[in-house]
Design a protein around this motif. Structure first.
Motif, PDB file in Angstrom:
ATOM      1  N   THR A 124       0.856  -1.189   0.000  1.00 14.91           N
ATOM      2  CA  THR A 124       0.000   0.000   0.000  1.00 14.91           C
ATOM      3  C   THR A 124       0.887   1.232   0.000  1.00 14.91           C
ATOM      4  N   VAL A 125       0.621   2.132  -0.933  1.00 15.66           N
ATOM      5  CA  VAL A 125       1.408   3.352  -1.100  1.00 15.66           C
ATOM      6  C   VAL A 125       0.481   4.549  -0.958  1.00 15.66           C
ATOM      7  N   SER A 126       0.858   5.503  -0.114  1.00 13.10           N
ATOM      8  CA  SER A 126       0.059   6.726   0.028  1.00 13.10           C
ATOM      9  C   SER A 126       0.671   7.836  -0.810  1.00 13.10           C
ATOM     10  N   ILE A 127      -0.213   8.676  -1.357  1.00 18.52           N
ATOM     11  CA  ILE A 127       0.216   9.786  -2.199  1.00 18.52           C
ATOM     12  C   ILE A 127      -0.906  10.815  -2.224  1.00 18.52           C
ATOM     13  N   LEU A 128      -0.543  12.088  -2.258  1.00 15.95           N
ATOM     14  CA  LEU A 128      -1.560  13.131  -2.343  1.00 15.95           C
ATOM     15  C   LEU A 128      -2.301  13.051  -3.677  1.00 15.95           C
ATOM     16  N   ASP A 129      -3.594  13.235  -3.621  1.00 15.55           N
ATOM     17  CA  ASP A 129      -4.435  13.191  -4.817  1.00 15.55           C
ATOM     18  C   ASP A 129      -4.346  14.544  -5.525  1.00 15.55           C
ATOM     19  N   ARG A 130      -3.313  14.691  -6.361  1.00 17.65           N
ATOM     20  CA  ARG A 130      -3.058  15.940  -7.062  1.00 17.65           C
ATOM     21  C   ARG A 130      -2.774  15.665  -8.533  1.00 17.65           C
ATOM     22  N   ALA A 131      -3.084  16.641  -9.378  1.00 17.03           N
ATOM     23  CA  ALA A 131      -2.835  16.494 -10.811  1.00 17.03           C
ATOM     24  C   ALA A 131      -1.355  16.271 -11.100  1.00 17.03           C
ATOM     25  N   ARG A 132      -0.479  16.864 -10.301  1.00 21.62           N
ATOM     26  CA  ARG A 132       0.963  16.714 -10.536  1.00 21.62           C
ATOM     27  C   ARG A 132       1.441  15.279 -10.312  1.00 21.62           C
ATOM     28  N   HIS A 133       0.601  14.443  -9.705  1.00 15.10           N
ATOM     29  CA  HIS A 133       0.977  13.063  -9.416  1.00 15.10           C
ATOM     30  C   HIS A 133       0.352  12.053 -10.373  1.00 15.10           C
ATOM     31  N   LEU A 134      -0.268  12.521 -11.451  1.00 14.94           N
ATOM     32  CA  LEU A 134      -0.971  11.611 -12.349  1.00 14.94           C
ATOM     33  C   LEU A 134      -0.054  10.535 -12.919  1.00 14.94           C
ATOM     34  N   THR A 135       1.176  10.906 -13.292  1.00 15.22           N
ATOM     35  CA  THR A 135       2.107   9.912 -13.852  1.00 15.22           C
ATOM     36  C   THR A 135       2.478   8.868 -12.810  1.00 15.22           C
ATOM     37  N   SER A 172      -6.386  13.363   0.411  1.00 11.37           N
ATOM     38  CA  SER A 172      -6.921  14.646  -0.038  1.00 11.37           C
ATOM     39  C   SER A 172      -6.024  15.792   0.408  1.00 11.37           C
ATOM     40  N   ASP A 173      -5.459  15.687   1.581  1.00 13.10           N
ATOM     41  CA  ASP A 173      -4.542  16.670   2.170  1.00 13.10           C
ATOM     42  C   ASP A 173      -3.754  15.945   3.253  1.00 13.10           C
ATOM     43  N   GLY A 174      -2.791  16.653   3.847  1.00 12.00           N
ATOM     44  CA  GLY A 174      -2.132  16.136   5.040  1.00 12.00           C
ATOM     45  C   GLY A 174      -1.060  15.103   4.792  1.00 12.00           C
ATOM     46  N   ASP A 175       0.059  15.527   4.153  1.00 12.59           N
ATOM     47  CA  ASP A 175       1.074  14.510   3.871  1.00 12.59           C
ATOM     48  C   ASP A 175       2.034  14.274   5.039  1.00 12.59           C
ATOM     49  N   VAL A 176       1.952  15.046   6.128  1.00 14.13           N
ATOM     50  CA  VAL A 176       2.665  14.653   7.341  1.00 14.13           C
ATOM     51  C   VAL A 176       2.041  13.370   7.890  1.00 14.13           C
ATOM     52  N   ALA A 177       0.720  13.361   7.984  1.00 19.49           N
ATOM     53  CA  ALA A 177       0.026  12.156   8.434  1.00 19.49           C
ATOM     54  C   ALA A 177       0.279  10.996   7.484  1.00 19.49           C
ATOM     55  N   GLY A 178       0.334  11.279   6.170  1.00 20.51           N
ATOM     56  CA  GLY A 178       0.601  10.227   5.196  1.00 20.51           C
ATOM     57  C   GLY A 178       1.965   9.597   5.377  1.00 20.51           C
TER      58      GLY A 178
END
Length: 322
Positions: free
Chosen positions: A159-170, A186-192
């Motif tokens: 399982t891999v966490s990543i922010l749901d952002r357009a810059r991460h589409l690739t 959706s937000d909060g990459d410290v928690a991620g």
């Protein structure tokens, strides 16, 4: 006194979490962030140390409180660098979603990177993958295959966490093709990033880009937890390159490990849940004018991790205008 410091800083995050939790679901992220920041600043005044904010709410001319360079604490005792995020997840609170935190990291003076407010590419893992030889320079598919082999898992079990952002589409497309389970934030990459170090979350790696200040906070926590964090600044244009140089970062393209991000001295890290999350519960208010908080406090040198549940009488806290 250093042992007492751990309890002092968790009181700081508790106060900020309670203040911002009043605004959960009310659609006003600025009020939530302002309440957290004000409560954190006030409570810091009771901590017996001389702290300097190296990661805060912005520069002095951008933020009225907890700005970079601001002095916090009682003004007596040892000197420390302080990194804060009074409310990590302002949009989360405004919309009533999960995983908002109040966060503080404290270290001996001169150890925490004065990270400029720009994007940072990140790779975060917990203790299980800290010695797996993963590197931010490797292609993402190679990193995933290395991690799976090290953990003796099938790639589909990761399982891999990543922010749901357009810059991460690739990157998200690559992860889909590999067949891993993706935890979109959706937000909060410290928690991620922190979720990688708590087995109960099921998250193995955190990748993608997010704020550089949040990267330093995540690195501080993962050092306490025995994990690993690597980051690379992503300056956008000459003005941000100049900002890096002004803050003493000569080569912004360099991969920064734990040593570069948080130094080799001791670190204290505290986080209190504002809304329910993967490893911390959110603030719960009762009709009896009380609030329950759930926090974690860690120390790097001893690798001690304490979870603290506390019941607060709200007369002790300024409710603000909520």
């Amino acid at each position: 006194m250093l042992r007492d410091l751990s309890l002092d800083i968790v009181r700081v995050t508790e106060a900020a979490a309670i203040a911002s939790a009043y605004w959960t679901g009310k659609g006003n992220k600025h009020q939530a962030d302002g309440a957290a920041t004000s409560a954190m600043r006030t409570t810091f005044g009771e901590v017996p140390f001389r702290g300097t904010v190296v990661i805060g709410e912005g520069e002095m001319d951008e933020a009225p409180m907890l700005y970079i360079g601001e002095s916090v604490g009682s003004g007596t005792g040892p000197e420390f660098d302080v990194a804060v995020d009074p409310l990590e997840g302002t949009d989360i609170v405004a919309s009533g979603r999960n995983n908002a935190l109040s966060v503080v990291a404290v270290s001996e003076k001169g150890n925490l990177l004065h990270a400029p407010d720009m994007y940072m590419e990140k790779l975060a893992v917990g203790p299980a993958l800290a010695q797996a030889g993963l590197h931010l320079d490797d292609p993402l598919d190679m990193t995933i295959r290395k991690a799976a082999a090290w953990l003796n898992k099938d790639i589909s079990e990761l399982t891999v966490s990543i922010l749901d952002r357009a810059r991460h589409l690739t990157q998200i497309s690559t992860l889909r093709e590999l067949g891993v389970k993706i935890y979109l934030l959706s937000d909060g990459d410290v928690a991620g990033a922190l979720a990688t170090a708590f087995p109960g979350t099921g998250v193995d790696l955190h990748v993608g880009s997010g704020g550089a200040p949040e990267g330093v906070l995540a690195a501080a926590a993962l050092k306490c937890l025995g994990g690993d964090f690597q980051g690379r600044l992503l300056p956008d244009g000459e003005s941000e390159l100049a900002r890096c140089r002004a803050m003493g970062i000569a080569d912004p393209a360099k991969v920064l490990g734990l040593k570069e991000l948080v130094g080799e001295a001791d670190i204290y890290f505290a986080a209190t849940g504002v809304t329910p999350g993967d490893f911390l519960q959110g603030v719960k208010f009762s009709k009896e004018a009380r609030a329950q908080t759930h926090s974690v406090i860690m120390r790097a040198h001893t690798r001690t991790v304490r979870f603290i549940q506390c019941d607060h009488l709200l007369e002790s806290y300024q409710r603000g205008s909520a």
